[in-house]
Design a protein around this motif. Structure first.
Motif, short mmCIF file in Angstrom:
data_model
loop_
_atom_site.label_atom_id
_atom_site.label_comp_id
_atom_site.label_asym_id
_atom_site.label_seq_id
_atom_site.Cartn_x
_atom_site.Cartn_y
_atom_site.Cartn_z
N SER A 100 0.82 -1.22 0.00
CA SER A 100 0.00 0.00 0.00
C SER A 100 0.85 1.26 0.00
CB SER A 100 -0.94 0.00 1.20
OG SER A 100 -0.19 -0.02 2.40
N HIS A 101 2.10 1.15 0.43
CA HIS A 101 2.99 2.31 0.41
C HIS A 101 4.44 1.83 0.33
CE1 HIS A 101 2.50 1.17 4.65
NE2 HIS A 101 3.70 1.67 4.87
N ARG A 102 5.31 2.72 0.00
CA ARG A 102 6.73 2.40 -0.15
C ARG A 102 7.29 1.78 1.10
NH1 ARG A 102 10.50 7.12 -0.91
NH2 ARG A 102 8.64 8.13 -0.17
N LYS A 103 8.22 0.84 0.93
CA LYS A 103 8.88 0.18 2.05
C LYS A 103 10.39 0.38 1.89
CE LYS A 103 5.06 -1.66 3.55
NZ LYS A 103 4.46 -1.28 4.80
N PRO A 104 10.92 1.53 2.30
CA PRO A 104 12.36 1.77 2.15
C PRO A 104 13.17 0.78 2.98
CG PRO A 104 11.26 3.70 3.10
CD PRO A 104 10.24 2.63 2.94
N MET A 105 14.25 0.30 2.40
CA MET A 105 15.13 -0.65 3.06
C MET A 105 16.55 -0.08 3.08
SD MET A 105 13.46 -3.42 3.90
CE MET A 105 11.72 -3.79 3.72
N ARG A 106 17.32 -0.55 4.06
CA ARG A 106 18.71 -0.13 4.20
C ARG A 106 19.58 -1.38 4.11
NH1 ARG A 106 22.01 0.34 8.75
NH2 ARG A 106 20.30 -0.28 10.08
N LEU A 107 20.54 -1.37 3.19
CA LEU A 107 21.47 -2.48 3.04
C LEU A 107 22.41 -2.50 4.24
CD1 LEU A 107 22.54 -4.75 1.13
CD2 LEU A 107 24.11 -3.04 0.21
N THR B 66 29.60 -12.46 -0.80
CA THR B 66 29.62 -13.47 -1.84
C THR B 66 29.59 -14.83 -1.17
OG1 THR B 66 30.94 -12.01 -3.22
CG2 THR B 66 30.91 -14.34 -3.82
N VAL B 67 28.79 -15.72 -1.71
CA VAL B 67 28.66 -17.08 -1.19
C VAL B 67 29.10 -18.01 -2.31
CG1 VAL B 67 27.08 -18.83 -0.28
CG2 VAL B 67 26.80 -16.41 0.36
N GLY B 68 30.20 -18.73 -2.08
CA GLY B 68 30.78 -19.51 -3.17
C GLY B 68 31.33 -18.55 -4.21
N ASP B 69 31.28 -18.97 -5.47
CA ASP B 69 31.76 -18.12 -6.55
C ASP B 69 30.65 -17.38 -7.28
OD1 ASP B 69 34.44 -18.81 -6.17
OD2 ASP B 69 34.26 -20.57 -7.48
N GLY B 70 29.39 -17.83 -7.11
CA GLY B 70 28.34 -17.28 -7.94
C GLY B 70 27.13 -16.73 -7.23
N LEU B 71 27.02 -16.89 -5.91
CA LEU B 71 25.85 -16.43 -5.18
C LEU B 71 26.21 -15.18 -4.39
CD1 LEU B 71 24.58 -19.83 -3.72
CD2 LEU B 71 24.06 -18.81 -5.94
N VAL B 72 25.19 -14.37 -4.14
CA VAL B 72 25.37 -13.18 -3.32
C VAL B 72 24.26 -13.16 -2.28
CG1 VAL B 72 25.38 -10.65 -3.29
CG2 VAL B 72 26.37 -11.88 -5.22
N CYS B 73 24.62 -12.90 -1.05
CA CYS B 73 23.64 -12.76 0.03
C CYS B 73 23.56 -11.28 0.39
CB CYS B 73 24.04 -13.58 1.24
SG CYS B 73 22.80 -13.56 2.54
N LEU B 74 22.37 -10.73 0.23
CA LEU B 74 22.12 -9.33 0.57
C LEU B 74 21.23 -9.27 1.81
CD1 LEU B 74 21.22 -8.00 -3.01
CD2 LEU B 74 23.45 -7.89 -1.85
N THR B 75 21.61 -8.47 2.78
CA THR B 75 20.82 -8.35 3.99
C THR B 75 20.35 -6.90 4.13
OG1 THR B 75 22.12 -10.08 5.05
CG2 THR B 75 20.79 -8.68 6.50
N TYR B 76 19.04 -6.76 4.29
CA TYR B 76 18.43 -5.44 4.43
C TYR B 76 17.63 -5.36 5.72
CZ TYR B 76 19.21 -4.74 -0.60
OH TYR B 76 19.77 -4.60 -1.84
N GLU B 77 17.53 -4.15 6.23
CA GLU B 77 16.63 -3.85 7.34
C GLU B 77 15.69 -2.73 6.89
OE1 GLU B 77 19.14 -2.70 10.58
OE2 GLU B 77 19.62 -4.79 11.10
N PRO B 78 14.49 -2.71 7.41
CA PRO B 78 13.61 -1.59 7.07
C PRO B 78 14.23 -0.27 7.52
CG PRO B 78 12.37 -3.35 8.11
CD PRO B 78 13.83 -3.69 8.26
N ALA B 79 14.14 0.72 6.67
CA ALA B 79 14.61 2.05 7.02
C ALA B 79 13.43 2.80 7.61
CB ALA B 79 15.17 2.76 5.79
N ARG B 80 13.08 2.42 8.81
CA ARG B 80 11.88 3.01 9.46
C ARG B 80 12.10 4.51 9.64
NH1 ARG B 80 11.08 -2.13 10.20
NH2 ARG B 80 9.96 -3.35 11.63
N GLY B 81 11.06 5.23 9.31
CA GLY B 81 11.12 6.67 9.44
C GLY B 81 11.73 7.36 8.23
N ALA B 82 12.13 6.60 7.23
CA ALA B 82 12.74 7.20 6.02
C ALA B 82 11.66 7.71 5.09
CB ALA B 82 13.59 6.18 5.30
#
Length: 192
Positions: A164-171, A176-192
């Motif tokens: 229903s509305h934008r959900k800003p996230m913060r990286l 890198t996991v192995g040679d070909g995977l990437v793990c990205l971790t985000y948290e909500p940017a509450r108040g952004a």
């Protein structure tokens, strides 16, 4: 207080549908097409995540998929998943065969908010696309862990639906996991 952690395997273009190829989706099976050394590295990350979890939160379909596979497995990873408390959001399930499982039949938002108060630590959500979108819509997600697989499918169910509305996230982390995977971790940017 508990922390809701969404842990998803996604294609480069955001598809989460049928990673193992068991659901009959014409583009399914993309998980298994990954290099063996990358899958080994993925398994190490997934096992570490299971060790850090205090509970699992699953939608009905994901629960049924996991419950059909993990109870018969052996080893440390299986022991960990089988012993964790599991909470299943469902209005139709009556019998939960996987040990330590509890069905949440009430209001999802209220039940998960209460669960966050009762469980100290990570409450990990695997798969469970509909549940993920509900949790995100109601600002109940505390962390997103996205394991990106290097394939573009061009079709299929995506991780995120309409909100229903934008959900800003913060990286907050990338690795890198192995040679070909990437793990990205985000948290909500509450108040952004």
């Amino acid at each position: 207080m508990g922390k809701i952690v969404i842990s998803e395997n996604v294609s480069l273009d955001g598809v989460v549908q049928d990673p193992t190829g068991e659901e009959g989706f014409r583009l399914g099976g993309w998980f298994g097409q990954t290099e063996a050394q990358d899958l080994e590295a993925w398994a190490q990350v997934a096992f570490a995540e299971a060790l850090g979890a205090e509970a699992l939160l699953l939608g009905r379909r994901s629960y049924e998929w996991f419950a059909a596979r993990w109870p018969s497995r052996s080893g440390e990873w299986a022991d960990r998943l089988n012993s964790l408390p599991k909470y299943v959001v469902s209005s139709t399930l009556e019998v939960l065969d996987w040990n330590n499982s509890t069905v949440l039949k009430g209001n999802v938002v209220n039940d998960v908010s209460k669960l966050k108060q009762e469980v100290a630590g990570d409450i990990v959500v695997y798969a469970s696309g509909q549940l993920v979108n509900t949790l995100l819509e109601h600002d109940l997600v505390d962390e997103l862990r996205l394991m990106i697989f290097p394939t573009v499918l061009g079709a299929g169910d995506r991780l995120f639906g309409e909100v229903s509305h934008r959900k800003p996230m913060r990286l907050v982390d990338t690795r890198t996991v192995g040679d070909g995977l990437v793990c990205l971790t985000y948290e909500p940017a509450r108040g952004a």
